[in-house]
Design a protein around this motif. Sequence first.
Motif, PDB file in Angstrom:
ATOM      1  N   PHE A  84      47.898  41.991  35.332  1.00  0.00           N
ATOM      2  CA  PHE A  84      47.378  43.518  35.358  1.00  0.00           C
ATOM      3  C   PHE A  84      45.978  43.546  34.961  1.00  0.00           C
ATOM      4  N   THR A  85      45.154  44.357  35.386  1.00  0.00           N
ATOM      5  CA  THR A  85      43.891  44.544  35.006  1.00  0.00           C
ATOM      6  C   THR A  85      43.851  46.118  34.333  1.00  0.00           C
ATOM      7  N   ASN A  86      42.755  46.278  33.377  1.00  0.00           N
ATOM      8  CA  ASN A  86      42.778  47.494  32.917  1.00  0.00           C
ATOM      9  C   ASN A  86      41.626  48.194  33.524  1.00  0.00           C
ATOM     10  N   ASN A  87      42.325  49.219  34.354  1.00  0.00           N
ATOM     11  CA  ASN A  87      41.249  50.130  35.358  1.00  0.00           C
ATOM     12  C   ASN A  87      40.905  51.305  34.711  1.00  0.00           C
ATOM     13  N   ASN A  88      39.975  51.387  33.836  1.00  0.00           N
ATOM     14  CA  ASN A  88      39.794  52.728  33.394  1.00  0.00           C
ATOM     15  C   ASN A  88      40.851  53.378  32.490  1.00  0.00           C
ATOM     16  N   GLY A  89      41.852  52.622  31.633  1.00  0.00           N
ATOM     17  CA  GLY A  89      42.642  53.017  31.230  1.00  0.00           C
ATOM     18  C   GLY A  89      44.201  53.155  31.902  1.00  0.00           C
ATOM     19  N   ALA A  90      44.211  52.529  33.121  1.00  0.00           N
ATOM     20  CA  ALA A  90      45.318  52.425  33.749  1.00  0.00           C
ATOM     21  C   ALA A  90      45.593  50.984  34.424  1.00  0.00           C
ATOM     22  N   ALA A  91      46.843  50.567  34.095  1.00  0.00           N
ATOM     23  CA  ALA A  91      47.068  49.190  34.461  1.00  0.00           C
ATOM     24  C   ALA A  91      47.242  48.951  35.999  1.00  0.00           C
ATOM     25  N   LYS A  92      46.707  48.111  36.645  1.00  0.00           N
ATOM     26  CA  LYS A  92      46.567  47.926  37.789  1.00  0.00           C
ATOM     27  C   LYS A  92      46.971  46.510  38.465  1.00  0.00           C
ATOM     28  N   LYS A  93      47.975  46.357  39.176  1.00  0.00           N
ATOM     29  CA  LYS A  93      48.611  45.215  39.591  1.00  0.00           C
ATOM     30  C   LYS A  93      48.010  44.443  40.481  1.00  0.00           C
ATOM     31  N   GLN A  94      47.461  43.169  40.223  1.00  0.00           N
ATOM     32  CA  GLN A  94      46.679  42.194  41.087  1.00  0.00           C
ATOM     33  C   GLN A  94      47.579  40.972  41.361  1.00  0.00           C
ATOM     34  N   ASN A  95      47.713  40.907  42.889  1.00  0.00           N
ATOM     35  CA  ASN A  95      48.427  39.541  43.140  1.00  0.00           C
ATOM     36  C   ASN A  95      47.339  38.453  43.098  1.00  0.00           C
ATOM     37  N   ILE A  96      47.892  37.405  42.711  1.00  0.00           N
ATOM     38  CA  ILE A  96      46.779  36.439  42.497  1.00  0.00           C
ATOM     39  C   ILE A  96      47.378  35.033  43.161  1.00  0.00           C
ATOM     40  N   THR A  97      46.511  34.022  43.351  1.00  0.00           N
ATOM     41  CA  THR A  97      46.952  32.528  43.439  1.00  0.00           C
ATOM     42  C   THR A  97      46.417  31.627  42.395  1.00  0.00           C
ATOM     43  N   VAL A  98      47.229  30.749  41.711  1.00  0.00           N
ATOM     44  CA  VAL A  98      47.145  29.882  40.563  1.00  0.00           C
ATOM     45  C   VAL A  98      46.786  28.545  41.058  1.00  0.00           C
ATOM     46  N   GLY A  99      46.016  27.888  40.155  1.00  0.00           N
ATOM     47  CA  GLY A  99      45.838  26.275  40.366  1.00  0.00           C
ATOM     48  C   GLY A  99      46.614  25.412  39.257  1.00  0.00           C
ATOM     49  N   GLU A 100      46.147  24.884  38.401  1.00  0.00           N
ATOM     50  CA  GLU A 100      47.033  24.130  37.428  1.00  0.00           C
ATOM     51  C   GLU A 100      47.249  24.999  36.413  1.00  0.00           C
ATOM     52  N   ILE A 101      48.586  24.523  35.897  1.00  0.00           N
ATOM     53  CA  ILE A 101      48.971  25.451  34.976  1.00  0.00           C
ATOM     54  C   ILE A 101      49.253  24.312  33.718  1.00  0.00           C
ATOM     55  N   SER A 102      48.823  24.589  32.503  1.00  0.00           N
ATOM     56  CA  SER A 102      49.076  23.856  31.447  1.00  0.00           C
ATOM     57  C   SER A 102      50.033  24.475  30.260  1.00  0.00           C
ATOM     58  N   GLU A 103      49.926  24.245  29.194  1.00  0.00           N
ATOM     59  CA  GLU A 103      50.854  24.451  28.277  1.00  0.00           C
ATOM     60  C   GLU A 103      50.613  25.748  28.013  1.00  0.00           C
ATOM     61  N   ASP A 104      49.337  26.434  27.802  1.00  0.00           N
ATOM     62  CA  ASP A 104      49.322  27.767  27.543  1.00  0.00           C
ATOM     63  C   ASP A 104      47.995  28.196  28.062  1.00  0.00           C
ATOM     64  N   THR A 105      47.517  27.811  29.082  1.00  0.00           N
ATOM     65  CA  THR A 105      46.624  28.426  29.955  1.00  0.00           C
ATOM     66  C   THR A 105      46.898  28.280  31.630  1.00  0.00           C
ATOM     67  N   VAL A 106      46.462  29.132  32.367  1.00  0.00           N
ATOM     68  CA  VAL A 106      46.521  28.799  33.981  1.00  0.00           C
ATOM     69  C   VAL A 106      45.292  29.116  34.623  1.00  0.00           C
ATOM     70  N   GLU A 107      44.931  28.417  35.428  1.00  0.00           N
ATOM     71  CA  GLU A 107      43.870  28.308  36.611  1.00  0.00           C
ATOM     72  C   GLU A 107      44.030  29.483  37.378  1.00  0.00           C
ATOM     73  N   ILE A 108      43.078  30.589  37.740  1.00  0.00           N
ATOM     74  CA  ILE A 108      43.266  31.402  38.777  1.00  0.00           C
ATOM     75  C   ILE A 108      42.117  31.051  39.772  1.00  0.00           C
ATOM     76  N   LYS A 109      42.815  30.934  41.017  1.00  0.00           N
ATOM     77  CA  LYS A 109      41.938  30.517  42.021  1.00  0.00           C
ATOM     78  C   LYS A 109      41.575  31.809  43.087  1.00  0.00           C
ATOM     79  N   SER A 110      42.234  32.759  42.969  1.00  0.00           N
ATOM     80  CA  SER A 110      42.013  34.129  43.684  1.00  0.00           C
ATOM     81  C   SER A 110      42.600  35.264  43.265  1.00  0.00           C
ATOM     82  N   GLY A 111      42.125  36.604  43.247  1.00  0.00           N
ATOM     83  CA  GLY A 111      42.904  37.812  42.818  1.00  0.00           C
ATOM     84  C   GLY A 111      42.008  38.556  41.989  1.00  0.00           C
TER      85      GLY A 111
END
Length: 408
Positions: free
Chosen positions: A356-383
């Motif tokens: 979700f992104t903060n779009n001027n005070g409203a939550a906007k759902k964004q579909n994404i594709t991910v790369g490597e997922i580690s213990e506490d972070t995730v790589e975002i490839k697109s979205g």
Amino acid sequence: MIKRKKLICIIIALVAVSVITVGVSAFSGKSKSKSSIINMNKVSVKVVKVSTSSVTSNASFNASLEASEEGTISNKVGGKVTQVSFENGQSVSAGQALIKLDDTDIRNNIKSSEAQVAAAQAQLNSSESSANSSQIGINKQQTNLESAKRNYDRMKALYDQGAETKVDLENAETQLKNAQTDLQTAKANAQSSSLSAEAQRANIQKSQTDLNTQRESLQNTIITAPVSGVISGKNVTVGQYISPGTVIGKVENISSINAVIEVKDSDLSYVKLEAKAKFKLSSEDSKEYDGVIKSIDGVADPQSRIFKCKIQIDNKDGKLKPGVFGKIKIVKDENKKAITLPLKALGGSKGKYYVFTNNNGAAKKQNITVGEISEDTVEIKSGIKDGDNVICTNVGTLQDGDAVKAAE
């Protein structure tokens, strides 16, 4: 009458003012309440501003731990167990005595073998003495033969000149033949003595070999640790008879321990000998162990097409145990450019992730594709892109379009 009318008008005016005042107050209260409700419906969230940065790219592998060195405790001779000096989990040093077998029969056999060696040595001494005497006899008979030959030659010369009789010549010839026979006999005796000495030497060698074997067997009645490490799989008790080759237990050297992983051909670009690695018992465990890649199979398994790789981990404190599973992390790229987010900002499931992104005070759902997922972070490839404000709290309860307020 006029005064009464004035009083009524004043009362009516006061009532009207009161009504107006109450109405205004009521309207003002309703406005404030509506505003308060609107503010209460806004979800307070924390946001992260997206930016591309250099990150370390890691690869994670499932790993199983095994001892760096393992030795089997077994016996070379059979016998009855008279003493056991170890228990499972005990640390031992290489060569440390662990088990004692009954050695009574072996000690008796040693005494018998020692007597046989002594007897054979005495017979050898006698044969060698006889051989020496025979050699002296040969020398003597050789001298006698040479003397008899000279005497015969002299008699023959005189006989040919008519100075000696035929009888004297025949006597000289007989002496010569006797000397030749005596020499042959002496040589035969010497050869016999020499053969006897050789036989006794062979007998001594055999007896000495038997004696050495018995002495070695005596040493083997004390069973020792093959390597330094921790004992497991104890399989022996006092009074038990064990046959040669019985597996009594094993010793595992875990002062350094190997983490075994399976890698694909595509992983070999960064999985290299002497490369550093990190081991953890689980992703939640805070303790991390340093490791170094020590071996990689030269040939892939023909069925799975994978290579086994061993990472050596220092384990002097002995906290890591063989047979335990964990995770190995190996660096793929130390300067990879990527957008990364806290893992808690990620919603959805594999193949259907979103943020979700903060779009001027409203939550906007964004579909994404991910790369490597580690213990506490995730790589975002697109979205999402640089500059987006991504919500990283309350992701599980937000709906697209919900009013949100970024927390300070």
